[in-house]
Design a protein around this motif. Structure first.
Motif, mmCIF file in Angstrom:
data_model
loop_
_atom_site.group_PDB
_atom_site.id
_atom_site.type_symbol
_atom_site.label_atom_id
_atom_site.label_comp_id
_atom_site.label_asym_id
_atom_site.label_seq_id
_atom_site.Cartn_x
_atom_site.Cartn_y
_atom_site.Cartn_z
ATOM 1 N N GLY A 221 0.794 -1.229 0.000
ATOM 2 C CA GLY A 221 0.000 0.000 0.000
ATOM 3 C C GLY A 221 0.818 1.265 0.000
ATOM 4 O O GLY A 221 0.298 2.347 -0.278
ATOM 5 N N ALA A 222 2.107 1.143 0.317
ATOM 6 C CA ALA A 222 2.991 2.308 0.319
ATOM 7 C C ALA A 222 4.349 1.894 -0.222
ATOM 8 O O ALA A 222 4.709 0.710 -0.207
ATOM 9 N N GLU A 234 20.702 12.385 -4.446
ATOM 10 C CA GLU A 234 19.678 11.367 -4.672
ATOM 11 C C GLU A 234 18.292 12.003 -4.609
ATOM 12 O O GLU A 234 18.040 12.928 -3.840
ATOM 13 N N ARG A 235 17.365 11.451 -5.432
ATOM 14 C CA ARG A 235 16.026 12.031 -5.504
ATOM 15 C C ARG A 235 14.961 10.966 -5.267
ATOM 16 O O ARG A 235 15.194 9.774 -5.459
ATOM 17 N N GLN A 236 13.784 11.419 -4.844
ATOM 18 C CA GLN A 236 12.632 10.552 -4.681
ATOM 19 C C GLN A 236 11.751 10.666 -5.924
ATOM 20 O O GLN A 236 11.467 11.773 -6.393
ATOM 21 N N ALA A 237 11.345 9.519 -6.450
ATOM 22 C CA ALA A 237 10.497 9.526 -7.640
ATOM 23 C C ALA A 237 9.045 9.788 -7.263
ATOM 24 O O ALA A 237 8.543 9.285 -6.252
ATOM 25 N N LYS A 238 8.385 10.561 -8.085
ATOM 26 C CA LYS A 238 6.944 10.777 -7.929
ATOM 27 C C LYS A 238 6.202 9.698 -8.722
ATOM 28 O O LYS A 238 6.774 9.038 -9.594
ATOM 29 N N ARG A 253 6.061 6.840 0.255
ATOM 30 C CA ARG A 253 6.956 6.825 1.423
ATOM 31 C C ARG A 253 7.242 5.377 1.764
ATOM 32 O O ARG A 253 6.614 4.454 1.227
ATOM 33 N N GLU A 254 8.166 5.183 2.665
ATOM 34 C CA GLU A 254 8.421 3.832 3.148
ATOM 35 C C GLU A 254 7.259 3.403 4.050
ATOM 36 O O GLU A 254 6.750 4.209 4.835
ATOM 37 N N ASP A 258 4.184 -1.039 11.417
ATOM 38 C CA ASP A 258 2.835 -1.556 11.643
ATOM 39 C C ASP A 258 2.191 -1.967 10.323
ATOM 40 O O ASP A 258 1.549 -3.024 10.230
ATOM 41 N N GLU A 259 2.356 -1.144 9.286
ATOM 42 C CA GLU A 259 1.809 -1.479 7.959
ATOM 43 C C GLU A 259 2.460 -2.742 7.410
ATOM 44 O O GLU A 259 1.785 -3.603 6.816
ATOM 45 N N GLN A 260 3.749 -2.878 7.611
ATOM 46 C CA GLN A 260 4.450 -4.067 7.136
ATOM 47 C C GLN A 260 3.941 -5.321 7.841
ATOM 48 O O GLN A 260 3.744 -6.367 7.214
#
Length: 535
Positions: A221-222, A234-238, A253-254, A258-260
């Protein structure tokens, strides 16, 4: 490159009528192609003969050669609509869905060809039999929901790519949008300004959450995709589509611990219950489908399927290569591609409508011979293009080439379909040994050795048992009649006097082993270029 004047189509069709549900696609095609031929002073080839047209159309639509009875009826007919009736009959045949599914499967999963029975091909066959719209098929393959009974097998598009998300990113971009973004992975594309690392990693961001779980295709989900540009930090991809459209989401986001933990528990439970992995609350893949089909972004999706179908049936894309759809590689007929794409969208991605329109055009029906040393460019579509037979076509054609035509006399149409299906099945083993042809076709080493040295061809396709062509001609006392029958059966046209005499003379010199002589004659026919190509 000289491009088609924007006024060309407007002179033939008003903008309001061009994309109506009842637009005659053949007229649209021929207006655009003829206008460019006239503008460039190119004389097109004459129309192909009826013998060539029925062979070409039958091979293209259902993957087999026509029966002698089908050829005779088509050539003898004086009905002005006989081509329309031929095309409609073939489109309604169960073989149409099976063969087109085979071609889609080979393209989508880069298969060598001939390997029936996989889940994706089964899904595609069912979808085509039901005339599902292409956008629905796209959605079903991308969502990969094994819990949806109607989409069974669709997940086999993504499943082979789960261990290589970079490959999945490029394969999805190529298959559905006609865009090879692999050169923008390590740096901005050196030759195409359209494609940057932002585009590659933007597409990857939609797919990177996909993973294997209990044999199924699952999705987190994320997720976060980072990349190192050639310059800077370094960059974060949209979540960014090829057009630059961005999907905003707080899931970029990572995932939290809890989600994991919840995701693992749900996945483990599904595995224990032998059920497909549950979908996430926010599916990035579903977002990719939605953004790709938005009207402002749908050009890539619509033009890609039009270009692929044009390439499949005409033999050369309006954009060529078909995975290079970008500003540095403009279409040969931009207004035609745009008009066909809009027509396809307006008619809800009806593949049969698109295919029918292409194969009923004059551009499709041109002869492949050109009586001039100045051969026109492929981009003019002035001459019918030679297309090497696919493994399916070649194997099925080989099986049908050695059938005694008398065995088809008086057979009901539904029984002909059953026999053709049996020929398909009988050819699958051989088809699996032959490479799927590419644009720059050359006979592969395996095929050359198979036909020159292997005994499989003789054992499976050159027998002279009752019901075979060889069984029929070995009992024929007139060598010329035998030669004419073989040429007509294998090549689907009447024999010329010179070739019939050459074959008859060969048989006459080998009266001591005439059965072997006829077998050699059949082998020569099925290995000649006229048989190996759809012309």
């Amino acid at each position: 490159m000289r491009l088609l004047c924007p006024a060309v189509l407007a002179a033939c069709l008003t903008s309001g009528a061009a994309f109506a549900a009842d637009t005659p696609i053949p007229k649209l095609i021929d207006a655009a192609v003829s206008a460019k031929l006239k503008a460039e002073g190119v004389t097109p080839a004459t129309r192909a003969t009826d013998f060539t047209l029925i062979r070409r159309t039958t091979l293209d639509l259902v993957g087999r050669t026509p029966t002698p009875q089908e050829i005779e009826a088509f050539v003898a007919s004086t009905d002005a609509d006989k081509r329309v009736k031929l095309v409609d009959r073939l489109l309604a045949s169960p073989m149409f869905a099976r063969y087109q599914a085979y071609l889609f499967d080979a393209a989508l999963n880069d298969r060598a060809g001939g390997r029936g029975g996989n889940g994706l091909q089964g899904y595609l066959t069912t979808a085509l039999q039901e005339s599902r719209p292409w956008d629905r098929m796209f959605r079903e393959m991308m969502l990969a929901d094994d819990g949806d009974a109607k989409a069974k097998g669709a997940s086999d598009f993504l499943r082979p790519k789960l261990n290589d998300i970079d490959r999945m990113t490029n394969d999805v971009s190529v298959a559905f949008f006609g865009v090879n973004v692999s050169c923008a992975q390590c740096h901005d594309h050196p030759n195409v300004k359209d494609w940057t690392q932002d585009h590659f990693y933007g597409m990857k961001a939609f797919l990177a959450r996909t993973f294997e779980a209990g044999g199924g295709v699952a999705e987190r989900g994320a997720g976060l995709v980072k990349f190192k540009p050639t310059k800077g930090p370094e960059r974060q991809a949209k979540l960014m589509f090829l057009t630059g459209s961005v999907v905003d989401s707080n899931t970029v986001r990572e995932p939290t611990k809890d989600e994991q933990a919840k995701e693992k528990a749900a996945t483990d439970k599904a595995k224990a219950d032998k059920k497909p992995p549950p979908p996430p609350n926010f599916s990035a893949r579903a977002q990719l489908v939605d953004v790709a089909l938005e009207p402002k972004n749908a050009d890539y999706f619509a033009k890609n399927i039009v270009n692929r179908m044009w390439h499949r049936f005409i033999g050369y894309g309006l954009v060529n290569p078909i995975d290079q759809m970008h500003s540095e590689n403009p279409p040969s007929h931009p207004e035609l591609l745009d008009a066909l794409a809009k027509d396809t969208v307006a008619n809800k991605y009806d593949l049969k409508r698109l295919i029918r329109g292409i194969v009923l055009s004059d551009a499709y029906a041109r002869g492949s011979k050109y009586d001039s040393e100045a051969f026109p460019l492929a981009t003019t579509f002035a001459v019918g293009r030679l297309k090497p037979l696919t493994p399916w076509q070649l194997a099925t054609a080989l099986k049908l080439a050695n059938v005694d035509p008398k065995t088809c006399d008086g057979v009901k149409p539904e029984d002909v379909e059953k026999r053709m299906e049996q020929a398909e099945a009988a050819g699958r083993g051989l088809a699996s040994l032959i490479a799927m042809p590419t644009d720059n076709f050359q006979i592969g080493v395996n095929e050359a050795l198979l036909f020159s040295n292997g005994d499989r061809l003789h054992r499976e396709f050159l027998t002279d048992t009752p019901g075979t062509l060889l069984g029929r001609v070995k009992a024929e006392k007139d060598a010329t009649a035998a030669a004419k029958l073989m040429i007509q059966m294998v090549l689907g046209r009447p024999a010329g006097d010179a070739e019939a005499k050459a074959f008859a003379d060969y048989a006459a010199r080998r009266t001591d082993r005439q059965a072997d002589a006829y077998r050699q004659m059949l082998w020569a026919l099925v290995t000649c270029p006229e048989f190996r190509f759809n012309h």
